[in-house]
Design a protein around this motif. Structure first.
Motif, PDB file in Angstrom:
ATOM      1  N   ARG A  22      -5.249   6.010  -1.210  1.00 26.50           N
ATOM      2  CA  ARG A  22      -5.485   5.416   0.119  1.00 26.50           C
ATOM      3  C   ARG A  22      -6.953   5.038   0.211  1.00 26.50           C
ATOM      4  O   ARG A  22      -7.824   5.867  -0.077  1.00 26.50           O
ATOM      5  N   THR A  29      -4.311  -5.680  -1.094  1.00 26.75           N
ATOM      6  CA  THR A  29      -3.836  -4.618  -2.004  1.00 26.75           C
ATOM      7  C   THR A  29      -3.107  -5.228  -3.204  1.00 26.75           C
ATOM      8  O   THR A  29      -3.194  -4.707  -4.315  1.00 26.75           O
ATOM      9  N   LEU A  47       0.975   3.715  -5.773  1.00 29.38           N
ATOM     10  CA  LEU A  47       1.044   3.164  -4.418  1.00 29.38           C
ATOM     11  C   LEU A  47      -0.384   3.085  -3.890  1.00 29.38           C
ATOM     12  O   LEU A  47      -1.077   4.101  -3.810  1.00 29.38           O
ATOM     13  N   TRP A  49      -2.649   2.025  -0.702  1.00 24.76           N
ATOM     14  CA  TRP A  49      -2.525   1.778   0.728  1.00 24.76           C
ATOM     15  C   TRP A  49      -3.921   1.581   1.302  1.00 24.76           C
ATOM     16  O   TRP A  49      -4.790   2.431   1.127  1.00 24.76           O
ATOM     17  N   ILE A  72       0.736  -0.931   8.428  1.00 29.81           N
ATOM     18  CA  ILE A  72       0.794  -0.593   6.997  1.00 29.81           C
ATOM     19  C   ILE A  72       0.512  -1.860   6.195  1.00 29.81           C
ATOM     20  O   ILE A  72       1.170  -2.890   6.391  1.00 29.81           O
ATOM     21  N   ALA A  74       0.175  -2.182   2.161  1.00 30.62           N
ATOM     22  CA  ALA A  74       0.232  -1.368   0.938  1.00 30.62           C
ATOM     23  C   ALA A  74       0.940  -2.148  -0.160  1.00 30.62           C
ATOM     24  O   ALA A  74       1.719  -3.067   0.116  1.00 30.62           O
ATOM     25  N   SER A  75       0.639  -1.769  -1.398  1.00 25.74           N
ATOM     26  CA  SER A  75       1.318  -2.391  -2.541  1.00 25.74           C
ATOM     27  C   SER A  75       1.646  -1.312  -3.550  1.00 25.74           C
ATOM     28  O   SER A  75       0.898  -0.345  -3.703  1.00 25.74           O
ATOM     29  N   LEU A 179       6.221   4.831   5.315  1.00 31.32           N
ATOM     30  CA  LEU A 179       5.920   4.274   3.985  1.00 31.32           C
ATOM     31  C   LEU A 179       6.674   5.046   2.893  1.00 31.32           C
ATOM     32  O   LEU A 179       7.231   4.453   1.964  1.00 31.32           O
TER      33      LEU A 179
END
Ligand code: BT5
Length: 270
Positions: A22, A29, A47, A49, A72, A74-75, A179
């Motif tokens: 994170r 991302t 992940l 984020w 959110i 995120a990738s 998520l």
């Protein structure tokens, strides 16, 4: 910024060993994962984020807007479960996964708008952007979900108006939980993206297909010119049907022919 225990613990239920990272702020991302891994030999299940994304991307040079700390962005990157030629099909399980979670866990009447949007009440609540890294053989799948922001705060250049989980449910929602739930469901579904299983995935999609039964106008290959306006005369009309067994949306045209929608076509409900 450490990932929460809530998110990490939920991913312990995954068959894959996810690393969660994170970060405070990034351009995109998806771009960051491509930069990091384009020249690697292998990829992890990672992940990423970001609390704030300053150059969020949609398809075809479009932008993705989000409210820092509220939504959110995120990738995920993971070894590709499908051939390169099938990678576009991973968009479908990604959107379907979020739709299932919003319906089953959050009680929202979510639908998927082929190929990559999740809508509630006709308003866009999430978008998906997938790409493929040739070496290593990996997929990057980015998701933007409007969670706790107000729909009025989204600086969306409205082709479709936006909405948020908060606006639809009246409640603040744990982004960590949402998520984690999305990623676990996406993993379940991406196994179906292989050719031999794709029909099962198409059937699941059809039960929450936003366009199904809708009268629409199709503008072939118009997506890249959408922001400059569509030439009204170039479209043709029909009723949207199901996805076929390879995941293409089929339109029953007024002239009786069947039309398989292409990824760059623009579809407008009429
Ligand atoms: C998408 O593209 O919907 C894919 C969005 C993917 C965003 C994620 S965030 C994490 C990862 N990193 C990135 O840089 N991207 C991914 P498309 O179907 O082309 O839709 C883009 C259009 O959606 C824009 O032109 C706006 O009209 C609209 N839009 C932008 N932000 C929105 C929002 N927050 N809510 C609803 N609609 C929005």
């Amino acid at each position: 910024m450490p990932p929460s225990d809530e998110l990490k613990n939920s991913l312990l239920n995954s068959p894959n060993k996810w690393v969660v990272e994170r970060i405070d702020c990034i351009d995109s991302t998806n771009s960051e994962l491509a930069r990091r891994f384009s020249c690697s030999d292998t990829v992890p299940y990672l992940l990423l984020w970001a609390e704030e994304q300053v150059s969020g991307r949609g398809r075809l040079q479009r932008k993705w807007f989000s409210c820092p700390g509220m939504d959110i962005t995120a990738s995920v990157i993971f070894p590709s479960p499908v051939e390169r030629s099938c990678v576009h099909k991973l968009v479908l399980p990604a959107g379907l996964a979020l739709t299932n979670i919003l319906r089953d866990t959050y009680g929202l009447n979510a639908l998927v708008r082929w190929p990559n949007d999740v809508l509630v009440g006709g308003k866009k609540i999430a978008g998906i952007l997938c790409s493929y890294l040739a070496a290593p053989d990996a997929v990057i799948c980015g998701i933007g979900i409007n969670v706790n922001s107000n729909s009025d705060d989204l600086a969306v250049d409205t082709f479709t108006p936006g909405t948020t989980v908060f606006a639809e449910s009246g409640k603040e929602t744990s982004r960590h939980r949402l998520l984690g739930l999305w990623l676990l469901e996406f993993e379940n579904l991406w196994r179906l993206a292989k050719d031999e299983n794709f029909e099962i995935l198409s059937d699941k999609f059809n039960s929450v297909n936003f366009y199904k039964g809708m009268r629409v106008k199709i503008f072939p290959d118009a997506a890249s010119t959408r922001d400059r306006g569509i030439v009204e005369k170039s479209g043709f009309t029909g009723i949207a049907g199901n996805l076929n067994s390879v995941g293409t949306l089929i339109i029953n045209l007024d002239n009786g022919a069947l039309y398989a929608v292409k990824i760059d076509d623009v579809i407008i409900p009429i």
